[in-house]
Motif scaffolding. Structure first.
Motif, PDB file in Angstrom:
ATOM      1  N   LEU A  28      56.473  53.259  44.797  1.00 41.09           N
ATOM      2  CA  LEU A  28      56.195  51.866  45.155  1.00 41.09           C
ATOM      3  C   LEU A  28      54.726  51.524  44.923  1.00 41.09           C
ATOM      4  N   ASP A  29      53.832  52.460  45.249  1.00 39.18           N
ATOM      5  CA  ASP A  29      52.399  52.238  45.012  1.00 39.18           C
ATOM      6  C   ASP A  29      52.093  52.132  43.524  1.00 39.18           C
ATOM      7  N   ILE A  30      52.719  52.983  42.729  1.00 41.57           N
ATOM      8  CA  ILE A  30      52.517  52.940  41.279  1.00 41.57           C
ATOM      9  C   ILE A  30      53.035  51.618  40.715  1.00 41.57           C
ATOM     10  N   ALA A  31      54.191  51.162  41.193  1.00 37.86           N
ATOM     11  CA  ALA A  31      54.734  49.875  40.735  1.00 37.86           C
ATOM     12  C   ALA A  31      53.767  48.740  41.070  1.00 37.86           C
ATOM     13  N   LYS A  32      53.154  48.819  42.264  1.00 38.92           N
ATOM     14  CA  LYS A  32      52.172  47.800  42.653  1.00 38.92           C
ATOM     15  C   LYS A  32      50.961  47.847  41.732  1.00 38.92           C
ATOM     16  N   ASP A  33      50.509  49.049  41.391  1.00 39.23           N
ATOM     17  CA  ASP A  33      49.378  49.197  40.466  1.00 39.23           C
ATOM     18  C   ASP A  33      49.708  48.625  39.089  1.00 39.23           C
ATOM     19  N   ILE A  34      50.912  48.889  38.617  1.00 41.54           N
ATOM     20  CA  ILE A  34      51.332  48.355  37.309  1.00 41.54           C
ATOM     21  C   ILE A  34      51.349  46.832  37.349  1.00 41.54           C
ATOM     22  N   PHE A  35      51.894  46.264  38.433  1.00 49.07           N
ATOM     23  CA  PHE A  35      51.906  44.808  38.589  1.00 49.07           C
ATOM     24  C   PHE A  35      50.480  44.266  38.582  1.00 49.07           C
ATOM     25  N   HIS A  36      49.596  44.914  39.312  1.00 47.76           N
ATOM     26  CA  HIS A  36      48.202  44.487  39.376  1.00 47.76           C
ATOM     27  C   HIS A  36      47.557  44.521  37.991  1.00 47.76           C
ATOM     28  N   ASN A  37      47.812  45.594  37.231  1.00 49.03           N
ATOM     29  CA  ASN A  37      47.253  45.699  35.879  1.00 49.03           C
ATOM     30  C   ASN A  37      47.775  44.583  34.978  1.00 49.03           C
ATOM     31  N   HIS A  38      49.056  44.277  35.092  1.00 44.75           N
ATOM     32  CA  HIS A  38      49.621  43.186  34.294  1.00 44.75           C
ATOM     33  C   HIS A  38      49.003  41.850  34.699  1.00 44.75           C
ATOM     34  N   LEU A  39      48.788  41.687  35.988  1.00 45.50           N
ATOM     35  CA  LEU A  39      48.187  40.451  36.478  1.00 45.50           C
ATOM     36  C   LEU A  39      46.770  40.293  35.942  1.00 45.50           C
ATOM     37  N   ILE A  40      45.998  41.365  35.953  1.00 42.16           N
ATOM     38  CA  ILE A  40      44.634  41.320  35.418  1.00 42.16           C
ATOM     39  C   ILE A  40      44.659  40.973  33.932  1.00 42.16           C
ATOM     40  N   ASP A  41      45.575  41.599  33.184  1.00 37.47           N
ATOM     41  CA  ASP A  41      45.690  41.303  31.749  1.00 37.47           C
ATOM     42  C   ASP A  41      46.068  39.840  31.522  1.00 37.47           C
ATOM     43  N   THR A  42      46.972  39.331  32.329  1.00 33.54           N
ATOM     44  CA  THR A  42      47.408  37.935  32.192  1.00 33.54           C
ATOM     45  C   THR A  42      46.259  36.984  32.500  1.00 33.54           C
ATOM     46  N   ILE A  43      45.500  37.272  33.547  1.00 32.16           N
ATOM     47  CA  ILE A  43      44.356  36.428  33.907  1.00 32.16           C
ATOM     48  C   ILE A  43      43.306  36.470  32.794  1.00 32.16           C
ATOM     49  N   SER A  44      43.051  37.649  32.252  1.00 31.36           N
ATOM     50  CA  SER A  44      42.077  37.774  31.157  1.00 31.36           C
ATOM     51  C   SER A  44      42.526  36.978  29.935  1.00 31.36           C
ATOM     52  N   MET A  45      43.820  37.059  29.623  1.00 34.82           N
ATOM     53  CA  MET A  45      44.344  36.311  28.483  1.00 34.82           C
ATOM     54  C   MET A  45      44.233  34.810  28.739  1.00 34.82           C
ATOM     55  N   PHE A  46      44.565  34.383  29.939  1.00 35.43           N
ATOM     56  CA  PHE A  46      44.462  32.972  30.299  1.00 35.43           C
ATOM     57  C   PHE A  46      43.020  32.497  30.168  1.00 35.43           C
ATOM     58  N   ASP A  47      42.096  33.293  30.692  1.00 40.40           N
ATOM     59  CA  ASP A  47      40.679  32.929  30.622  1.00 40.40           C
ATOM     60  C   ASP A  47      40.184  32.841  29.185  1.00 40.40           C
ATOM     61  N   SER A  48      40.614  33.766  28.322  1.00 39.05           N
ATOM     62  CA  SER A  48      40.151  33.732  26.932  1.00 39.05           C
ATOM     63  C   SER A  48      40.738  32.531  26.191  1.00 39.05           C
ATOM     64  N   VAL A  49      41.974  32.167  26.512  1.00 39.45           N
ATOM     65  CA  VAL A  49      42.593  30.990  25.883  1.00 39.45           C
ATOM     66  C   VAL A  49      41.884  29.715  26.320  1.00 39.45           C
ATOM     67  N   ASN A  50      41.423  29.688  27.554  1.00 43.61           N
ATOM     68  CA  ASN A  50      40.754  28.509  28.088  1.00 43.61           C
ATOM     69  C   ASN A  50      39.241  28.558  27.957  1.00 43.61           C
ATOM     70  N   GLY A  51      38.737  29.539  27.200  1.00 44.44           N
ATOM     71  CA  GLY A  51      37.317  29.616  26.910  1.00 44.44           C
ATOM     72  C   GLY A  51      36.452  30.052  28.079  1.00 44.44           C
ATOM     73  N   ARG A  52      37.054  30.703  29.067  1.00 39.90           N
ATOM     74  CA  ARG A  52      36.299  31.171  30.202  1.00 39.90           C
ATOM     75  C   ARG A  52      35.904  32.635  29.982  1.00 39.90           C
ATOM     76  N   LYS A  53      34.784  32.963  30.532  1.00 41.17           N
ATOM     77  CA  LYS A  53      34.315  34.347  30.469  1.00 41.17           C
ATOM     78  C   LYS A  53      34.878  35.087  31.681  1.00 41.17           C
ATOM     79  N   THR A  54      35.455  36.260  31.440  1.00 44.24           N
ATOM     80  CA  THR A  54      36.025  37.026  32.553  1.00 44.24           C
ATOM     81  C   THR A  54      34.955  37.875  33.200  1.00 44.24           C
ATOM     82  N   ASN A  55      35.095  38.092  34.480  1.00 48.47           N
ATOM     83  CA  ASN A  55      34.195  38.976  35.229  1.00 48.47           C
ATOM     84  C   ASN A  55      34.834  40.330  35.342  1.00 48.47           C
ATOM     85  N   ASP A  56      34.170  41.360  34.854  1.00 49.92           N
ATOM     86  CA  ASP A  56      34.712  42.718  34.933  1.00 49.92           C
ATOM     87  C   ASP A  56      34.248  43.448  36.146  1.00 49.92           C
TER      88      ASP A  56
END
Length: 112
Positions: free
Chosen positions: A84-112
């Motif tokens: 369950l913890d690993i599944a949560k980590d995978i979800f979190h990683n996908h969420l971060i990737d999605t946010i980064s993609m959204f930010d790049s499409v909208n011309g925003r700089k992501t904070n690492d």
């Protein structure tokens, strides 16, 4: 990998493929509980909880032990908590990737 192992994995993940079953496992990850306790924590009807516990029992994911007039459920294998913890980590990683993609499409700089 042999066919039996692949079949086991497929059946195992099918048994997890329901939001209430996942919620039940999360509750049981915190400790053993009765149906009423699970129902209360999940915020759902007892019949729904019992139905989903039946599926989890049939796949040997949870066990039930009778204590007086109650059945106390527990995880059959503590590795479920890690899964369950690993599944949560995978979800979190996908969420971060999605946010980064959204930010790049909208011309925003992501904070690492």
């Amino acid at each position: 990998m042999n066919l039996e192992m692949q079949q086991f994995k497929a059946e195992f993940f099918k048994a997890l493929a329901h939001p209430l079953r996942i919620r039940i496992l999360e509750i049981l990850a915190e400790g053993d509980h009765s149906v009423n306790e699970i129902q209360e924590q999940a915020g759902t009807e007892g019949s729904a909880v019992s139905q989903q516990l039946s599926v989890l029992r049939s796949k040997n994911i949870v066990t039930g032990n009778k204590e007086g007039n109650r059945v106390i459920y527990s995880l059959r294998d503590p590795k479920i908590v890690e899964l369950l913890d690993i599944a949560k980590d995978i979800f979190h990683n996908h969420l971060i990737d999605t946010i980064s993609m959204f930010d790049s499409v909208n011309g925003r700089k992501t904070n690492d």
